[in-house]
Write an enzyme that holds these catalytic residues in place. Sequence first.
Site, PDB file in Angstrom:
ATOM      1  N   THR A   1      -6.538  -1.590   9.974  1.00 28.12           N
ATOM      2  CA  THR A   1      -6.300  -0.675  11.109  1.00 28.12           C
ATOM      3  C   THR A   1      -6.005  -1.357  12.443  1.00 28.12           C
ATOM      4  O   THR A   1      -6.840  -2.088  12.954  1.00 28.12           O
ATOM      5  CB  THR A   1      -7.461   0.326  11.325  1.00 28.12           C
ATOM      6  OG1 THR A   1      -7.979   0.731  10.072  1.00 28.12           O
ATOM      7  CG2 THR A   1      -6.957   1.543  12.079  1.00 28.12           C
TER       8      THR A   1
ATOM      9  N   LYS B   1     -13.181   2.535   0.739  1.00 26.53           N
ATOM     10  CA  LYS B   1     -12.898   2.427   2.173  1.00 26.53           C
ATOM     11  C   LYS B   1     -14.187   2.767   2.920  1.00 26.53           C
ATOM     12  O   LYS B   1     -14.704   3.865   2.782  1.00 26.53           O
ATOM     13  CB  LYS B   1     -11.775   3.390   2.559  1.00 26.53           C
ATOM     14  CG  LYS B   1     -10.433   2.963   1.957  1.00 26.53           C
ATOM     15  CD  LYS B   1      -9.392   4.034   2.076  1.00 26.53           C
ATOM     16  CE  LYS B   1      -8.944   4.281   3.501  1.00 26.53           C
ATOM     17  NZ  LYS B   1      -7.884   5.334   3.543  1.00 26.53           N
TER      18      LYS B   1
ATOM     19  N   ARG C   1      -9.605  18.046   9.926  1.00 23.84           N
ATOM     20  CA  ARG C   1      -8.587  18.182  10.979  1.00 23.84           C
ATOM     21  C   ARG C   1      -8.673  19.532  11.666  1.00 23.84           C
ATOM     22  O   ARG C   1      -9.105  20.512  11.077  1.00 23.84           O
ATOM     23  CB  ARG C   1      -7.181  18.049  10.368  1.00 23.84           C
ATOM     24  CG  ARG C   1      -6.902  16.688   9.805  1.00 23.84           C
ATOM     25  CD  ARG C   1      -5.540  16.641   9.096  1.00 23.84           C
ATOM     26  NE  ARG C   1      -5.382  15.360   8.440  1.00 23.84           N
ATOM     27  CZ  ARG C   1      -5.039  14.237   9.046  1.00 23.84           C
ATOM     28  NH1 ARG C   1      -4.770  14.241  10.345  1.00 23.84           N
ATOM     29  NH2 ARG C   1      -4.953  13.101   8.391  1.00 23.84           N
TER      30      ARG C   1
ATOM     31  N   ARG D   1       0.850  -1.195   0.000  1.00 21.89           N
ATOM     32  CA  ARG D   1       0.000   0.000   0.000  1.00 21.89           C
ATOM     33  C   ARG D   1       0.879   1.236   0.000  1.00 21.89           C
ATOM     34  O   ARG D   1       1.783   1.365   0.824  1.00 21.89           O
ATOM     35  CB  ARG D   1      -0.886  -0.016   1.242  1.00 21.89           C
ATOM     36  CG  ARG D   1      -1.640   1.269   1.523  1.00 21.89           C
ATOM     37  CD  ARG D   1      -2.607   1.061   2.679  1.00 21.89           C
ATOM     38  NE  ARG D   1      -3.254   2.273   3.120  1.00 21.89           N
ATOM     39  CZ  ARG D   1      -2.923   2.952   4.220  1.00 21.89           C
ATOM     40  NH1 ARG D   1      -1.945   2.521   5.001  1.00 21.89           N
ATOM     41  NH2 ARG D   1      -3.572   4.038   4.553  1.00 21.89           N
TER      42      ARG D   1
END
Length: 481
Positions: A281, A220, A74, A33
């Site tokens: 994850t 995802k 963020r 990845r």
Amino acid sequence: MKKRTKIVATLGPATDSRESIKSLIDAGANVFRLNFSHGEASDHIARAERIRDIARELDTYIAILGDLQGPKIRIARFANDKIELDVNQTFTIDIKLQSDAGNKNTVGTSYKSLSQEVKAGDQLMLDDGRIQLKVIDTNASQVITKVIVGGELSNNKGINLRGGGLSAPALTDKDKEDIKTAAKIGIDYLAVSFPRSAEDIHQARQLLKDAGGECALVAKIERAETVNDHTILDKIILASDAVMVARGDLGVEIGDAQLIGVQKHIIDRTRELNRVVITATQMMESMIHNPIPTRAEIFDVANAILDGTDAVMLSAETATGDNPARTVEAMANVCLGAEGQKLAKTSNHRIDIKFELIDEAIAMATMYTANHLKGVKAIISLTESGSTALWLSRIRSGIPVYALSRSIKTLRKVALYRGVEAINFDPTALARHDVNRLAVEELRARGYVKDGDLVIITKGDSMGALGGTNAMKVVRVGEVN
Ligand code: G6P
């Protein structure tokens, strides 16, 4: 015995050298990845070349997965880089605040519609949920909150809304640039972050096409609203070639206790819809620094394998960790342990379903035979696009599937499919009556089968054509004409 579950390993500073890439492949990595959140286009291009070079050297097929950053929301930065939040204090996120002027009471954000999209009572999860804030009030530019879970908060940490619903579009300007890089590299899988609907996947595919590329798309799954509505989820799965259970953001939005059931549903449903699934994850998180995994991590990986995932993924463990190759090795070991369980080998899958396609029916008949006929040691799938191999691999089994193809693209793509190994084989270069014998010979030469073993071959009447698989044949090694 080779493991069936595939390992996706993220490359990063800890694994940039040729030696470390090689050591990850030796340890059991099948897919690399490239995380487009970090690094320049030129870094990714160089990495991809290195991977392909090494795979060629090792005579193996490795897929490259490019992972787009997406619209991660963020906070901005603090004047002193970090602060300490106390429980019950007031803390304000202010879209007008200068990006580097944060302090103990307030911080900026580049997500300009935040104050419009949240309301009093909402819960904001910062830094993957380590910090939790309750919204008390909002105005045109500010979200005023009370700290529920405090602690250290540093620059640029992520913001999630508990329950989901922040509406940022999936593909940012940066993603659109990165898609061009992906096309240039000719990557095998492109992962779209935070898709809200099937439309986002279609758009990514189109952008890739416009940039002159073509590859498998990975959705995802990381927004609460896409798992709360099964129709949206199904549509996203069907628009994609693979999905990723992206447990980081998803877990923060829906809560980890809910995530357990959601992971099982996504894996089940994806396989049912003939797509491929990656579980990601924190699978071996403690190995970032420790030489061995915790028992809880071993069980987490094993559990995903028993759920039926095609692949398990490593992020920081291999990108920046202290023990990249050891982590892959430990993970591969868990794969073997879990795959030995009866649950991983028996299937009720599609028992009540009517098949629509001849090649799909042949694949299902092949798997039924492989799982029930004594002495079957391998399945050979002569495949152009990999689609026959995909169908075969949707059924749980302990029998390896060998995808024999003349297409390099296909050989790399199947690197992600559980239980499938790629072998370069061109039936169009052979006389028709030699194909079965020489295909089996490929396996015997590698020591995968021996005289007397049964092998099932799937193929179609026309060689080298996509689709058209209409036959399965059971042959005995040593007696194939
Ligand atoms: C190769 C084989 C054919 C087979 C085809 C299936 O071309 O020579 O016999 O029918 O693959 O390809 P697919 O992409 O549909 O799996």
